[in-house]
Write a protein that holds these residues in place. Structure first.
Motif, PDB file in Angstrom:
ATOM      1  N   ASP A   1       0.860  -1.178   0.000  1.00  0.00           N
ATOM      2  CA  ASP A   1       0.000   0.000   0.000  1.00  0.00           C
ATOM      3  C   ASP A   1       0.898   1.230   0.000  1.00  0.00           C
ATOM      4  N   ALA A   2       0.605   2.157  -0.894  1.00  0.00           N
ATOM      5  CA  ALA A   2       1.428   3.361  -0.990  1.00  0.00           C
ATOM      6  C   ALA A   2       0.531   4.590  -0.908  1.00  0.00           C
ATOM      7  N   LEU A   3       1.134   5.647  -0.462  1.00  0.00           N
ATOM      8  CA  LEU A   3       0.413   6.907  -0.400  1.00  0.00           C
ATOM      9  C   LEU A   3       0.854   7.762  -1.573  1.00  0.00           C
ATOM     10  N   GLY A   4      -0.001   8.594  -2.052  1.00  0.00           N
ATOM     11  CA  GLY A   4       0.393   9.465  -3.152  1.00  0.00           C
ATOM     12  C   GLY A   4      -0.816   9.936  -3.903  1.00  0.00           C
ATOM     13  N   THR A   5      -0.661  11.017  -4.625  1.00  0.00           N
ATOM     14  CA  THR A   5      -1.794  11.560  -5.363  1.00  0.00           C
ATOM     15  C   THR A   5      -1.689  11.314  -6.860  1.00  0.00           C
ATOM     16  N   ASP A   6      -0.487  10.886  -7.301  1.00  0.00           N
ATOM     17  CA  ASP A   6      -0.341  10.531  -8.711  1.00  0.00           C
ATOM     18  C   ASP A   6       0.658   9.376  -8.832  1.00  0.00           C
ATOM     19  N   VAL A   7       0.778   8.851 -10.033  1.00  0.00           N
ATOM     20  CA  VAL A   7       1.614   7.665 -10.241  1.00  0.00           C
ATOM     21  C   VAL A   7       3.072   7.968  -9.883  1.00  0.00           C
ATOM     22  N   GLN A   8       3.516   9.141 -10.252  1.00  0.00           N
ATOM     23  CA  GLN A   8       4.907   9.527  -9.962  1.00  0.00           C
ATOM     24  C   GLN A   8       5.210   9.419  -8.466  1.00  0.00           C
ATOM     25  N   SER A   9       4.338   9.955  -7.635  1.00  0.00           N
ATOM     26  CA  SER A   9       4.624   9.955  -6.199  1.00  0.00           C
ATOM     27  C   SER A   9       4.503   8.547  -5.619  1.00  0.00           C
ATOM     28  N   VAL A  10       3.609   7.758  -6.177  1.00  0.00           N
ATOM     29  CA  VAL A  10       3.477   6.373  -5.701  1.00  0.00           C
ATOM     30  C   VAL A  10       4.734   5.576  -6.049  1.00  0.00           C
ATOM     31  N   LEU A  11       5.202   5.723  -7.279  1.00  0.00           N
ATOM     32  CA  LEU A  11       6.404   4.967  -7.682  1.00  0.00           C
ATOM     33  C   LEU A  11       7.637   5.466  -6.936  1.00  0.00           C
ATOM     34  N   ALA A  12       7.665   6.752  -6.626  1.00  0.00           N
ATOM     35  CA  ALA A  12       8.793   7.282  -5.844  1.00  0.00           C
ATOM     36  C   ALA A  12       8.861   6.589  -4.486  1.00  0.00           C
ATOM     37  N   GLU A  13       7.695   6.344  -3.919  1.00  0.00           N
ATOM     38  CA  GLU A  13       7.666   5.653  -2.632  1.00  0.00           C
ATOM     39  C   GLU A  13       8.166   4.213  -2.774  1.00  0.00           C
ATOM     40  N   VAL A  14       7.758   3.569  -3.863  1.00  0.00           N
ATOM     41  CA  VAL A  14       8.197   2.183  -4.106  1.00  0.00           C
ATOM     42  C   VAL A  14       9.722   2.147  -4.273  1.00  0.00           C
ATOM     43  N   CYS A  15      10.246   3.094  -5.032  1.00  0.00           N
ATOM     44  CA  CYS A  15      11.696   3.123  -5.284  1.00  0.00           C
ATOM     45  C   CYS A  15      12.476   3.460  -4.009  1.00  0.00           C
ATOM     46  N   GLN A  16      11.897   4.289  -3.194  1.00  0.00           N
ATOM     47  CA  GLN A  16      12.560   4.648  -1.942  1.00  0.00           C
ATOM     48  C   GLN A  16      12.609   3.440  -0.999  1.00  0.00           C
ATOM     49  N   ARG A  17      11.570   2.663  -1.044  1.00  0.00           N
ATOM     50  CA  ARG A  17      11.473   1.533  -0.113  1.00  0.00           C
ATOM     51  C   ARG A  17      12.364   0.359  -0.561  1.00  0.00           C
ATOM     52  N   PHE A  18      12.520   0.155  -1.869  1.00  0.00           N
ATOM     53  CA  PHE A  18      13.243  -1.020  -2.353  1.00  0.00           C
ATOM     54  C   PHE A  18      14.459  -0.593  -3.173  1.00  0.00           C
ATOM     55  N   GLU A  19      15.618  -0.873  -2.636  1.00  0.00           N
ATOM     56  CA  GLU A  19      16.861  -0.490  -3.307  1.00  0.00           C
ATOM     57  C   GLU A  19      16.972  -1.188  -4.668  1.00  0.00           C
ATOM     58  N   GLY A  20      17.356  -0.438  -5.666  1.00  0.00           N
ATOM     59  CA  GLY A  20      17.553  -0.992  -7.003  1.00  0.00           C
ATOM     60  C   GLY A  20      16.323  -0.907  -7.888  1.00  0.00           C
ATOM     61  N   MET A  21      15.165  -0.611  -7.285  1.00  0.00           N
ATOM     62  CA  MET A  21      13.929  -0.565  -8.063  1.00  0.00           C
ATOM     63  C   MET A  21      13.948   0.573  -9.087  1.00  0.00           C
ATOM     64  N   ASP A  22      14.572   1.694  -8.712  1.00  0.00           N
ATOM     65  CA  ASP A  22      14.552   2.843  -9.628  1.00  0.00           C
ATOM     66  C   ASP A  22      15.202   2.496 -10.971  1.00  0.00           C
ATOM     67  N   LYS A  23      16.289   1.707 -10.930  1.00  0.00           N
ATOM     68  CA  LYS A  23      16.959   1.354 -12.202  1.00  0.00           C
ATOM     69  C   LYS A  23      16.109   0.414 -13.043  1.00  0.00           C
ATOM     70  N   ARG A  24      15.294  -0.394 -12.373  1.00  0.00           N
ATOM     71  CA  ARG A  24      14.455  -1.332 -13.112  1.00  0.00           C
ATOM     72  C   ARG A  24      13.257  -0.635 -13.736  1.00  0.00           C
ATOM     73  N   LEU A  25      12.807   0.439 -13.118  1.00  0.00           N
ATOM     74  CA  LEU A  25      11.608   1.126 -13.618  1.00  0.00           C
ATOM     75  C   LEU A  25      11.928   2.322 -14.506  1.00  0.00           C
ATOM     76  N   PHE A  26      12.997   3.049 -14.142  1.00  0.00           N
ATOM     77  CA  PHE A  26      13.223   4.338 -14.806  1.00  0.00           C
ATOM     78  C   PHE A  26      14.505   4.355 -15.631  1.00  0.00           C
ATOM     79  N   LYS A  27      14.363   4.880 -16.842  1.00  0.00           N
ATOM     80  CA  LYS A  27      15.535   5.099 -17.684  1.00  0.00           C
ATOM     81  C   LYS A  27      16.327   6.271 -17.127  1.00  0.00           C
ATOM     82  N   GLN A  28      15.602   7.289 -16.749  1.00  0.00           N
ATOM     83  CA  GLN A  28      16.162   8.465 -16.072  1.00  0.00           C
ATOM     84  C   GLN A  28      15.017   9.084 -15.268  1.00  0.00           C
ATOM     85  N   PRO A  29      15.325   9.968 -14.353  1.00  0.00           N
ATOM     86  CA  PRO A  29      14.239  10.519 -13.543  1.00  0.00           C
ATOM     87  C   PRO A  29      13.098  11.058 -14.410  1.00  0.00           C
ATOM     88  N   GLY A  30      11.907  10.595 -14.128  1.00  0.00           N
ATOM     89  CA  GLY A  30      10.745  11.076 -14.871  1.00  0.00           C
ATOM     90  C   GLY A  30      10.467  10.348 -16.165  1.00  0.00           C
TER      91      GLY A  30
END
Lengths: 91, 364
Positions: free
Chosen positions: A22-51
């Motif tokens: 369960d994540a908090l957020g008002t849009d997809v960006q903020s929800v995924l930011a929470e996911v990436c913050q919680r799980f190390e390495g997730m940002d590289k799997r989801l994002f080519k570059q920020p945004g």
């Protein structure tokens, strides 16, 4: 406001097997930011570059592709279901 | 009883189709649909887990002509999910395509099966697809799927994507010019080694059966002329989590800026994208050049490979010995993976074998 984020099998090595959260957020960006913050390495799997999502991963809100809504700015509301769907190659 | 009379009538109408009467009793197929299935020609690319379920189901359904292409041989660890093969096939050291042909001959001798033991690539896929009504995905890698996708766009022949890992699966019907294509959904494949493969993360037999059965059902709809019944969604599920979704992808046809179906850049069919192989003379090794677009994360790849070998790496390269088969059929390979996605597969001079090893253990 809580939305349910589904973690697909290929990404669960990053979440110690956690399959949803369960994540908090008002849009997809903020929800995924929470996911990436919680799980190390997730940002590289989801994002080519920020945004900018990798082009082998799609995000669906209630089964609708965010690319054809407001992309990462697509608003989410309590109870929405966010699916991360990566390209899978097995067979 | 009305039902048996109908079945009897169907048998009388065309005795050669009698074995399909339970299928013809389903009104949307009927005898006309069954004749269309009989007259259909299908190219099956890959005959492993998905491919064997597809071939088995479609042969029993009476698809008239199946061309089955596969580059691989059968291993003991295939039998858990590759339903057309058995221990005797391994003892006989049969290629998958040939073993499948023999099994189908015993299941339904009315089906004409052409077995092709080959690596499907940009030089031969158009010839293999010529004259077919449908291309079916039984592959284990994205490079070949994008190649099928390009071929479909160029020839106008529809294809059905299917893929699975562990308990998760995806499937989608692609009709060029009508539906989104695969690159409308996934414009690129993950870099080599980023995602786990069935050989590093595992796959359960029921997962394979569900994906391939979904593909087979869509194939039967399409080939029997029931176009309106085709799924417009991407089918997605995780059977372990009890989740089944129909992802709404149709808008991608209009809205995705697709390099393939919108801009006509058939980069895999032209040979611009995709791996190339070089046999390294005198070294019993094959080099695979697989453009990754980004540096390989060795730590991540090593974690995936630890399920099948003992990988080691430094900042320049990763090495992992791989043992396949058992007893007299045991073969030893060594993967050396470089940070740009290039790999050297030791233990073979055969390009198709090396590509199969790469796809299984690194992922492409």
């Amino acid at each position: 406001m809580a939305v349910k984020v589904r973690i697909p099998t290929p990404l669960r090595s990053l979440t110690n097997g956690v399959d949803s959260l369960d994540a908090l957020g008002t849009d997809v960006q903020s929800v995924l930011a929470e996911v990436c913050q919680r799980f190390e390495g997730m940002d590289k799997r989801l994002f080519k570059q920020p945004g900018e999502l990798n082009r082998f991963v799609n995000i669906y809100v209630n089964n609708e592709d965010i690319r054809f809504m407001d992309n990462l700015s697509t608003p989410v509301k309590d109870g929405d279901d966010i699916s991360i769907v990566p390209a899978i190659a097995g067979g | 009883m009305a039902l048996s009379q109908t079945a009897s009538e169907l048998e009388k109408a065309d005795p050669s189709l009698a074995r399909y009467n339970r299928q013809m009793l389903w009104e949307p197929i009927g005898i006309d649909g069954q004749r269309k299935l009989r007259d259909s020609r299908v190219l099956m690319v890959g005959c492993g887990a998905l491919g064997t379920v597809l071939a088995n189901t479609l042969a029993r359904a009476g698809i008239g002509h199946l061309t089955i292409v596969d580059r691989d041989f059968i291993e003991l660890n295939n039998l858990q999910r590759q339903v057309l093969f058995d221990e005797q096939d391994i003892a006989d050291q049969l290629p998958k395509a040939e073993a499948a042909k023999r099994k189908i001959a015993a299941i339904n001798s009315a089906v004409h099966v052409e077995a092709v033991v080959a690596d499907v690539n940009h030089t031969n896929i158009e010839q293999l697809a010529a004259g077919k009504h449908l291309l079916l995905d039984g592959t284990d890698n994205f490079e070949t799927r994008f190649l099928i996708n390009d071929t479909s766009i160029k020839t106008g022949i529809p294809w059905i994507y299917g893929a699975c890992i562990s308990a998760m699966g995806l499937g989608m019907v692609i009709r060029p010019g009508i539906t989104p294509c695969l690159r409308c959904i996934f414009e690129t494949s993950p870099p080599p080694g980023m995602n786990p493969t069935c050989d590093t993360a595992g796959v359960l037999g029921p997962t394979v059966n569900v994906v391939a059965s979904w593909q087979a059902m869509e194939a039967i709809k399409l080939l029997s002329g029931n176009i309106a019944a085709l799924s417009p969604f991407m089918f997605s599920f995780d059977m372990w989590d009890n989740r089944y979704q129909q992802l709404r992808v149709a808008k991608a046809r209009e809205l995705a800026d697709c390099p393939a179906c919108k801009h006509g850049e058939l980069e895999y069919l032209s040979g611009k994208f995709g791996g190339s192989t070089t046999t390294l003379c005198g070294r019993n090794a094959v080099q695979i050049s697989q453009p990754s677009g980004s540096r390989i994360d060795f730590e991540h790849v090593a974690k995936n490979l630890s399920a099948v070998g003992k990988p080691s790496f430094n900042k320049f390269m990763l090495k992992c010995p791989i043992v396949q088969g058992q007893g007299d059929n045991q073969k030893e390979y060594e993967i050396t993976l470089f940070s740009d996605g290039r790999a050297i597969i030791k233990g073979t001079n055969d390009a198709a074998t090396a590509k199969a090893i790469y796809a299984k253990y690194v992922g492409s």
